[in-house]
Design a protein around this motif. Structure first.
Motif, PDB file in Angstrom:
ATOM      1  N   THR A 247       0.854  -1.342   0.104  1.00  0.00           N
ATOM      2  CA  THR A 247      -0.098  -0.099   0.023  1.00  0.00           C
ATOM      3  C   THR A 247       0.838   1.258  -0.137  1.00  0.00           C
ATOM      4  O   THR A 247       0.347   2.285  -0.320  1.00  0.00           O
ATOM      5  CB  THR A 247      -1.071   0.106   1.388  1.00  0.00           C
ATOM      6  N   ASP A 248       2.176   1.100   0.431  1.00  0.00           N
ATOM      7  CA  ASP A 248       2.843   2.317   0.462  1.00  0.00           C
ATOM      8  C   ASP A 248       3.179   2.619  -0.970  1.00  0.00           C
ATOM      9  O   ASP A 248       3.334   3.901  -1.331  1.00  0.00           O
ATOM     10  CB  ASP A 248       4.310   2.147   1.220  1.00  0.00           C
TER      11      ASP A 248
ATOM     12  N   SER B 139       0.259   4.203  -2.623  1.00  0.00           N
ATOM     13  CA  SER B 139      -0.430   5.519  -2.137  1.00  0.00           C
ATOM     14  C   SER B 139       0.644   6.605  -2.901  1.00  0.00           C
ATOM     15  O   SER B 139       0.320   7.574  -3.252  1.00  0.00           O
ATOM     16  CB  SER B 139      -0.015   5.563  -0.817  1.00  0.00           C
TER      17      SER B 139
ATOM     18  N   ALA C 237      -0.649   7.029  -6.537  1.00  0.00           N
ATOM     19  CA  ALA C 237      -1.651   7.678  -6.390  1.00  0.00           C
ATOM     20  C   ALA C 237      -1.433   9.044  -6.333  1.00  0.00           C
ATOM     21  O   ALA C 237      -2.132   9.952  -7.042  1.00  0.00           O
ATOM     22  CB  ALA C 237      -2.745   7.205  -5.261  1.00  0.00           C
ATOM     23  N   GLU C 238      -0.586   9.555  -5.424  1.00  0.00           N
ATOM     24  CA  GLU C 238      -0.339  11.082  -5.258  1.00  0.00           C
ATOM     25  C   GLU C 238       0.297  11.444  -6.537  1.00  0.00           C
ATOM     26  O   GLU C 238       0.015  12.726  -6.896  1.00  0.00           O
ATOM     27  CB  GLU C 238       0.763  11.205  -4.062  1.00  0.00           C
TER      28      GLU C 238
END
Length: 59
Positions: free
Chosen positions: A35-36, A39, A42-43
């Motif tokens: 998930t890191d 994320s 996604a940013e």
């Protein structure tokens, strides 16, 4: 009077499809998605759209 607007953050449709494919593929082979990393990606993929604000108090 100054016209006001807001910016709304969203993820593009292709990035949402990419995320779903990653999660489905990871589920099929029995692994988990980091998930890191997701994320951070996604940013970078976030886009902004201008949303007009209607002032209902005047007029």
């Amino acid at each position: 009077m100054a016209k006001t607007f807001q910016l709304q953050a969203y993820l593009p449709w292709w990035f949402v499809l990419y995320l779903r494919a990653c999660y489905v593929f990871a589920w099929m082979i029995g692994m988990e998605v980091d998930t890191d990393i997701v994320s951070a990606q996604a940013e970078k993929a976030i886009r902004f759209r201008k949303v007009e604000v209607i002032d209902e108090g005047n007029g």
